[in-house]
Scaffold this active site. Structure first.
Site, PDB file in Angstrom:
ATOM      1  N   ASP A 267     -14.525  37.444  -4.148  1.00 10.49           N
ATOM      2  CA  ASP A 267     -15.590  38.067  -4.940  1.00 10.49           C
ATOM      3  C   ASP A 267     -15.135  39.477  -5.323  1.00 10.49           C
ATOM      4  O   ASP A 267     -14.902  40.313  -4.452  1.00 10.49           O
ATOM      5  CB  ASP A 267     -16.867  38.137  -4.078  1.00 10.49           C
TER       6      ASP A 267
ATOM      7  N   ASP B 264     -18.303  39.866 -10.104  1.00 11.30           N
ATOM      8  CA  ASP B 264     -19.687  40.313  -9.942  1.00 11.30           C
ATOM      9  C   ASP B 264     -20.187  41.050 -11.194  1.00 11.30           C
ATOM     10  O   ASP B 264     -19.468  41.922 -11.716  1.00 11.30           O
ATOM     11  CB  ASP B 264     -19.721  41.262  -8.737  1.00 11.30           C
TER      12      ASP B 264
ATOM     13  N   GLU C 202     -19.922  36.400 -13.434  1.00  7.48           N
ATOM     14  CA  GLU C 202     -21.383  36.418 -13.315  1.00  7.48           C
ATOM     15  C   GLU C 202     -21.936  37.170 -14.519  1.00  7.48           C
ATOM     16  O   GLU C 202     -21.625  38.339 -14.717  1.00  7.48           O
ATOM     17  CB  GLU C 202     -21.813  37.124 -12.022  1.00  7.48           C
TER      18      GLU C 202
ATOM     19  N   HIS D   6     -26.510  33.606  -3.142  1.00  2.00           N
ATOM     20  CA  HIS D   6     -27.074  34.564  -2.180  1.00  2.00           C
ATOM     21  C   HIS D   6     -28.147  35.458  -2.799  1.00  2.00           C
ATOM     22  O   HIS D   6     -28.752  36.250  -2.092  1.00  2.00           O
ATOM     23  CB  HIS D   6     -25.931  35.422  -1.625  1.00  2.00           C
ATOM     24  N   ASP D   7     -28.346  35.370  -4.102  1.00  2.00           N
ATOM     25  CA  ASP D   7     -29.383  36.179  -4.759  1.00  2.00           C
ATOM     26  C   ASP D   7     -30.615  35.345  -5.107  1.00  2.00           C
ATOM     27  O   ASP D   7     -31.578  35.875  -5.666  1.00  2.00           O
ATOM     28  CB  ASP D   7     -28.843  36.755  -6.079  1.00  2.00           C
TER      29      ASP D   7
HETATM   30  C1  GLC Z   1     -24.597  40.760  -8.128  1.00  2.00           C
HETATM   31  C2  GLC Z   1     -24.569  40.241  -6.714  1.00  2.00           C
HETATM   32  C3  GLC Z   1     -25.692  40.857  -5.945  1.00  2.00           C
HETATM   33  C4  GLC Z   1     -25.493  42.354  -5.930  1.00  2.00           C
HETATM   34  C5  GLC Z   1     -25.344  42.905  -7.359  1.00  2.00           C
HETATM   35  C6  GLC Z   1     -24.768  44.283  -7.325  1.00  2.00           C
HETATM   36  O1  GLC Z   1     -25.692  40.340  -8.839  1.00  2.00           O
HETATM   37  O2  GLC Z   1     -24.593  38.851  -6.717  1.00  2.00           O
HETATM   38  O3  GLC Z   1     -25.821  40.353  -4.652  1.00  2.00           O
HETATM   39  O4  GLC Z   1     -26.578  42.966  -5.320  1.00  2.00           O
HETATM   40  O5  GLC Z   1     -24.455  42.132  -8.120  1.00  2.00           O
HETATM   41  O6  GLC Z   1     -23.428  44.229  -6.929  1.00  2.00           O
END
Ligand code: GLC
Length: 545
Positions: free
Chosen positions: A106, A207, A249, A323-324
């Site tokens: 990641d 990310d 993402e 995880h979100d």
């Molecule tokens: C992404 C991650 C999340 C994090 C955010 C800031 O959305 O998946 O868990 O809080 O980025 O890095």
């Protein structure tokens, strides 16, 4: 059923792969610290090999003050001692390889931690060579450069009196955004990525990557003007080997953007995590805490669009959970009397499509959301929204309702391995509450039950690697207006498959198209085939010719 091994020297091997996301903090603790660790992951590689997955997307394990659970990195080339050592990481990579499991790292490239040495240097003065690694605007301390809001609440600007400057942070104050306009910063990032490739990392999840081209002055966060230039440079300089898989993402991606991200020439990324389907049960224009019921026709139309528009000219990932996000069986299934049926039904609907599926830890067991009082929540986003909304006069009970449905803690409760102490996750005190239903829902029980959600996922994974129509077939949506059934076909020249899913607890009529009469049933969540669709029933029919 032995795992089908993919030939990873093939350029697009990941098109018939299935990945599994591990949130290390909640996976398996081997030290009694209450926090999962790398040795815990190594100890579960046989379990993952048995499931049949081809790669692990590992949420961040780099050195971090853990303000945002590792998404605030203070050293990109060091392992956080909480998770173990660099030797543990090397062993995980090597042991994974032996089992045909690649490690997908990641990469948090949009921001670092405020404890990163670059930021500490940046604070020393405007002339410091690292100052421009971050985004600064001059101004007086009472007037932020503009009214941009941070995702986790409050202003996106924080003032540093010594410098008489504001720095930009899209997330927490402790997560300053990196300045991608600075070529020196970008070169340091590529160097760091090469460090991990040389260690044997075979892919990267990027990310919030659609934010790196931001223009704070124009208040543009996602999809800034230089975004695709940055991707092309990143790909050319860091993802040099053909087999490296990259997934971005991108909350702001639509199908047109996604086609650029995942262009078949490989000039940008391999695929995209887009979130259109995830946002369908929230009020348009508002955020995830403002919920509305899911409309199945809208969900189907969303999938239809993505499936059809990317076919042949882009590549999507397939996921419900991470995880979100809350657990899908609690969100769109029935986590009470039809937990097992609806978990399998949802898996069928998703894994029947074109794209690369990602399974989030515990999804293969049908793990559910958790219902905690606010004092037991640990996620900073959850705690912030509670404070913010109650402060604004919202009814606390209503706020808790949306927290129970949407909090990120739902997906972060520890993996449920056994019916023993803390679900077998830790012998210490878990960092976040274990879901009490571990006594019933756990991996040990699932492995003993041939009808479990686990074996159903295993079979879906095997089907994808055995039948090319799963990755190559064109997509046709059936009965688009039907509010209860999600049905579609996938076709190549000589293979045809029909996926039918009942999204309700009712028994329904459904007419199987004639060409599928007498076809083979590849998978289904009821033991025998029946003319009507039973509660949350799912089936895949197949024929060649
Ligand atoms: C992404 C991650 C999340 C994090 C955010 C800031 O959305 O998946 O868990 O809080 O980025 O890095």
């Amino acid at each position: 059923m032995a795992k089908v091994l993919l030939d990873k020297s093939k350029r697009d091997w990941w098109k018939s792969a299935v990945f599994y996301q591990i949130y290390p903090k909640s996976f398996q603790d081997t030290t009694g610290s209450g926090v999962g660790d790398l040795r815990g992951i190594i100890s579960k590689l046989d379990y993952l090999e048995n499931l049949g997955i081809d790669g692990i997307w590992l949420s961040p394990v780099c050195a971090s003050p853990q303000v945002d659970n590792g998404y605030d990195i203070s050293d990109y080339c060091a392992i956080d001692p909480m998770f173990g050592t660099m030797e543990d990481m090397e062993e995980l990579i090597a042991e994974g390889k032996k089992r045909g499991i690649s490690i997908i790292f990641d990469l948090v490239l949009n921001h670092s931690s405020d404890q990163h040495k670059w930021f500490k240097e940046a604070l020393k003065g405007k002339d410091n060579p690292y100052h421009d690694y971050y985004i600064w605007r001059e101004g007086d301390e009472n007037t932020p450069p503009n009214d941009m809001r941070a995702t986790f609440g409050g202003s996106a600007w924080t003032y540093v009196p010594e410098l008489k400057e504001w720095y930009f942070h899209q997330f927490a104050v402790e997560q300053p955004d990196l300045n991608w306009e600075n070529p020196k910063m970008r070169e340091d990032i590529y160097k760091m990525i090469r460090f991990w490739v040389e260690k044997g990392i075979e892919g990267f999840r990027l990310d919030v990557i659609d934010q790196i081209g931001k223009d704070p002055d124009l208040q543009i966060t996602c999809n800034g003007p230089k975004l695709h230039d940055y991707f092309r440079e990143l790909s050319a300089k860091a993802f040099i080997e053909e087999g490296i898989v990259s997934v971005g993402e991108a909350w702001g991606a639509n199908t047109e953007r996604a086609k650029l991200y995942s262009a078949p020439d490989g000039s940008e990324l391999s695929m995209v995590f887009q979130f259109e389907h995830i946002c369908l049960d929230q009020e348009p224009g508002k955020d995830k805490w403002d919920m509305i019921p899911l409309s199945l026709p809208k969900l189907k139309d969303c999938y239809r669009r993505w499936q059809q528009e990317l076919h042949g000219c882009g590549w999507n990932s397939l996921f419900f959970n991470n995880h979100d996000l809350p657990r899908v069986v609690s969100r769109w299934g029935n986590d009470k009397e039809y937990r097992v049926e609806s978990a399998k039904m949802l898996a069928t609907m998703l894994h029947g499509m074109e794209g690369t599926p990602y399974i989030y830890q515990g999804e293969e067991l049908g793990m559910t959301n958790i219902c905690l009082p606010i004092e037991k929540h640990v996620d900073l986003e959850t705690l912030n929204v509670y404070k913010e909304r109650v402060g604004l006069g919202y009814d606390p009970e209503e706020v808790m309702k949306s927290i129970h449905a949407r909090s990120r803690d739902n997906g972060r409760t520890p993996m449920q391995w056994t019916d023993g102490l803390n679900g077998g996750f830790t012998e210490g005190t878990p960092w976040v509450s274990v879901n009490e239903n571990y006594k019933e829902i756990n991996a040990e029980a699932a492995l003993k039950d041939l009808d479990s959600v686990f074996y159903y996922y295993k079979k879906l994974i095997d089907l994808r690697k055995t039948y090319p129509v799963f990755s190559d077939g064109s997509f046709t949506l059936l009965c688009p207006e039907d509010e209860k059934v999600f049905a579609y076909t996938r076709d190549t020249e000589n293979a045809h498959m029909l996926v039918v899913c009942n999204f309700t607890g009712e028994t329904l009529e459904f007419e199987i198209p004639e060409e599928y009469h007498g076809s083979e049933m590849l998978i289904g969540n009821y033991s025998e085939y029946a003319p009507e669709l039973r509660p949350y029933e799912a089936v895949i029919l197949y024929y060649e010719g």
